[in-house]
Design an enzyme around this catalytic site. Structure first.
Site, short mmCIF file in Angstrom:
data_model
loop_
_atom_site.label_atom_id
_atom_site.label_comp_id
_atom_site.label_asym_id
_atom_site.label_seq_id
_atom_site.Cartn_x
_atom_site.Cartn_y
_atom_site.Cartn_z
CD GLU A 149 -4.56 0.76 0.05
OE1 GLU A 149 -4.77 1.85 0.16
OE2 GLU A 149 -5.39 -0.21 -0.27
CG ASP B 195 0.70 -1.82 -8.29
OD1 ASP B 195 0.53 -1.60 -9.38
OD2 ASP B 195 -0.08 -0.74 -7.69
CG HIS C 287 -3.00 3.77 -2.34
ND1 HIS C 287 -4.34 2.80 -2.33
CD2 HIS C 287 -3.32 4.31 -3.81
CE1 HIS C 287 -5.00 3.06 -4.16
NE2 HIS C 287 -4.13 3.41 -4.47
CG ASN D 48 -6.20 5.37 -0.19
OD1 ASN D 48 -5.42 5.39 -0.45
ND2 ASN D 48 -6.47 4.52 1.57
#
Ligand code: F6R
Length: 240
Positions: free
Chosen positions: A143, A67, A138, A136
């Site tokens: 996400e 990414d 991801h 979280n």
């Protein structure tokens, strides 16, 4: 999923680097899928040391990163291209032309993402993919939400990711709000995946990932469906 619990960050870093070194020695023209962030920094330092000690040869290696922020220029010291050059590529004998990081300056991000997916396919898929995990849950920048995307795509970052990453920027307003990221199917093209986690802040996400369910609100839980995944984490991430 195979689980390796290490005493601390340094042991986690050395263990993950050992797996990558083995891959490079066994297949010198491997395609490596790489991640950025705090978690793999120590692993890259171990790989650089192995290279300096004459144990590793990166000359035939190809890399594909997960990414990149969008938009961001490669010379921005918070870009993932800058991170990779700084922590690994400039310190080993890899051919820079064989290193691939999504282009944070792409004028047409959708076209770029389609080409990135084709690139992964043309390389025959990734041999060994390194992943970190967000607090979280991801992976890459896939996400939590109602849906997950299979292919490389442009995505909005969640407030929690922007907050978590603000530590690297002068202020939270400087954190890019979007990123280009491999999707779940792009990640699943890897023959083998190693996911790394360190610190108590990752415990909830790790516990969910190792639990029984698959939930789009914790994207890492989908790794249960891949046939060859190893979690390498420290005791803090594992026990909380
Ligand atoms: C980075 C990436 C992210 C990070 C995750 C954890 O290339 O894909 O998913 O792995 O945000 O980041 P750290 O390691 O900084 O806690």
């Amino acid at each position: 999923m195979k689980v390796i619990v290490c005493k601390n960050y340094d042991e986690m870093s050395a263990t993950a680097a050992g797996e990558l070194s083995k891959q490079i020695c066994e297949k010198p023209d491997s395609v490596l899928g790489l991640a950025t962030g705090s978690t793999p920094e120590g692993m890259y330092a171990c790989l650089v040391k192995d290279y300096q000690d004459g144990k590793l040869d990166f000359s035939k290696i190809t890399t594909v990163n997960l990414d990149e922020y969008y938009p961001i220029t490669p010379d921005n010291d918070q870009s993932y291209r800058y991170f990779m050059n700084y922590h690994l590529f400039s310190k080993v004998n890899i051919n820079l032309a064989n290193t691939n990081v999504p282009d944070g300056t792409a004028k047409d991000p959708d076209a770029f993402c389609a080409d990135y997916e084709k690139l992964i396919d043309s390389l025959g898929g990734v041999d060994l993919q390194i992943l970190g995990i967000g607090q979280n849950g991801h992976i890459g920048f896939n996400e939590p939400g109602d849906i997950l995307y299979p292919n490389t795509h442009l995505t909005d970052l969640t407030d929690s990711t922007i907050k978590a990453n603000a530590r690297f920027f002068d202020s939270i307003d400087d954190v890019p709000k979007q990123a280009l990221t491999m999707g779940i199917a792009s990640i699943f093209k890897a023959k083998r995946i190693i996911i790394m986690a360190s610190g108590k802040s990752k415990h909830d996400a790790i516990a969910k990932m190792l639990g029984e369910t698959i939930e789009t609100k914790c994207p890492a839980t989908i790794l249960k469906l891949h046939p060859n995944v190893t979690l390498i984490c420290d005791e803090d991430a594992y026990n909380g």
